[in-house]
Design a protein around this motif. Sequence first.
Motif, short mmCIF file in Angstrom:
data_model
loop_
_atom_site.label_atom_id
_atom_site.label_comp_id
_atom_site.label_asym_id
_atom_site.label_seq_id
_atom_site.Cartn_x
_atom_site.Cartn_y
_atom_site.Cartn_z
N UNK A 1 1.63 9.71 -11.06
CA UNK A 1 2.18 8.35 -10.92
C UNK A 1 1.07 7.38 -10.56
N UNK A 2 1.11 6.21 -11.15
CA UNK A 2 0.13 5.18 -10.85
C UNK A 2 0.38 4.64 -9.45
N UNK A 3 -0.61 4.70 -8.58
CA UNK A 3 -0.45 4.25 -7.19
C UNK A 3 -0.55 2.75 -7.05
N UNK A 4 -0.96 2.04 -8.10
CA UNK A 4 -1.14 0.61 -7.99
C UNK A 4 0.14 -0.12 -8.34
N UNK A 5 0.43 -1.17 -7.58
CA UNK A 5 1.58 -2.02 -7.84
C UNK A 5 1.07 -3.39 -8.25
N UNK A 6 1.59 -3.89 -9.36
CA UNK A 6 1.13 -5.18 -9.86
C UNK A 6 1.90 -6.30 -9.19
N UNK A 7 1.17 -7.19 -8.51
CA UNK A 7 1.76 -8.37 -7.90
C UNK A 7 1.52 -9.56 -8.82
N UNK A 8 2.58 -10.32 -9.08
CA UNK A 8 2.46 -11.42 -10.03
C UNK A 8 2.57 -12.81 -9.40
N UNK A 9 2.82 -12.87 -8.09
CA UNK A 9 2.94 -14.18 -7.46
C UNK A 9 2.84 -14.09 -5.95
N UNK A 10 2.83 -15.25 -5.30
CA UNK A 10 2.71 -15.29 -3.84
C UNK A 10 3.80 -14.51 -3.11
N UNK B 1 10.57 -4.89 -4.06
CA UNK B 1 11.37 -3.84 -4.68
C UNK B 1 10.52 -2.65 -5.06
N UNK B 2 9.31 -2.92 -5.59
CA UNK B 2 8.42 -1.84 -6.00
C UNK B 2 7.94 -1.04 -4.79
N UNK B 3 7.64 -1.72 -3.70
CA UNK B 3 7.18 -1.03 -2.49
C UNK B 3 8.29 -0.13 -1.92
N UNK B 4 9.51 -0.64 -1.90
CA UNK B 4 10.63 0.15 -1.40
C UNK B 4 10.87 1.35 -2.31
N UNK B 5 10.76 1.14 -3.62
CA UNK B 5 10.94 2.23 -4.57
C UNK B 5 9.91 3.33 -4.35
N UNK B 6 8.70 2.94 -3.95
CA UNK B 6 7.64 3.93 -3.69
C UNK B 6 7.85 4.65 -2.35
N UNK B 7 8.83 4.24 -1.58
CA UNK B 7 9.12 4.94 -0.33
C UNK B 7 8.69 4.19 0.91
N UNK B 8 8.19 2.96 0.77
CA UNK B 8 7.74 2.20 1.93
C UNK B 8 8.92 1.56 2.64
N UNK B 9 8.80 1.45 3.95
CA UNK B 9 9.83 0.79 4.75
C UNK B 9 9.15 0.02 5.87
N UNK B 10 9.68 -1.14 6.20
CA UNK B 10 9.14 -1.95 7.28
C UNK B 10 9.80 -1.51 8.57
N UNK C 1 3.20 4.00 1.35
CA UNK C 1 3.95 5.07 0.70
C UNK C 1 4.60 5.99 1.73
N UNK C 2 4.81 5.47 2.94
CA UNK C 2 5.42 6.28 3.99
C UNK C 2 6.79 5.72 4.31
N UNK C 3 7.70 6.59 4.65
CA UNK C 3 9.05 6.14 5.02
C UNK C 3 9.09 5.76 6.48
#
Length: 337
Positions: A1-10, A145-154, A335-337
């Motif tokens: 899986x590609x570890x990079x997430x593309x950000x398109x805006x602020x 959404x992409x960060x949450x999909x990867x398993x990240x949580x605040x 990438x941590x829960x």
Amino acid sequence: MNDFIKFTGPADILAFIPHTLGETPKESFVALTMQGNKLGATLRLDAPFQQDPVAFAQTVVSYLTADEAATGSLLVIYTDEDTTDDPRPYSGHVQALRAELDTAGMPLQDAWLVTSELWRNYHCTDTSCCPAQPLDSITTSNGNAALIYRGSAVAGFTEPAPFTGDAAAREVIAAHKPDGWPEDLEASRAAWAKVLDDPKSLSTEIAHQLAGALQHPTIRDYMMSDIVPHATEQFTSVMLGVFLGRPDWARVDTAQEVAFELMKTTPEGQRAPMLCLIGWLEWLKGKSSFAARYFKLALEDVGGYRLAELLGELVSRGLLADCSRDPKKAYDRRLRG
């Protein structure tokens, strides 16, 4: 899986910050380095209320220069300071920071202001081209959404659980406090290592034993440094977050979880060592604001507790653990829960 997430805006970048810091900042400056078109290191400092702009800017840049691959930078100011007279709060500090970043070869590429109600571009105040945006545009962004999909949580600040042991726990823990002989040190370190390797082995009896060992300052310090394996001669460096390689952050997380479990069987007045341990690990992760709260709780538990005072001084001076300044060694919670 590609570890990079593309950000398109602020909004994507603003969504990334709570994920990488573990909390949504308040009254803070957050600076991010850019490595070409990629995000590099993230740095959070308290908003510089009544601080000299040039001195503050130099402090920020001294931290950011740890990212040797940085080619640019971004800035986010989180504040609810009254901006009625000046729509750009901390304008003097931002101007000084821009100059220092230019000199350091990582020019400021953009900046945003985030309040408890909205966010907008910091430099552009023309509402016709840069209107203010609601905060939910950050949480609904593709980046979040992409960060949450990867398993990240605040994750927010975790309050210590209340004491659930029996009345005899205080005396039992006190009885387990070692006298400081070498064999006591080795026995305590061995018991601690076993629990870190197998947290499920933690029983009430072992919890009391470890809580007692942590009451002894020297043994406590060794147990803390054993969380990140090191050579004996590197003891002081480890306490200051200076490591030759990347720490085993999974082991660090385990140590924090064990410390929280220990407090369930440890009454008030004996919790300060565990609170300091948790705060120190938060500091290693780069979460100084969380660390400061645990050190404060330690001092409330035991007035004048020396380790809490010393570690709290690191935070109050704005010092960061060496490992948190190095992207190759820093804690990565994306990438941590």
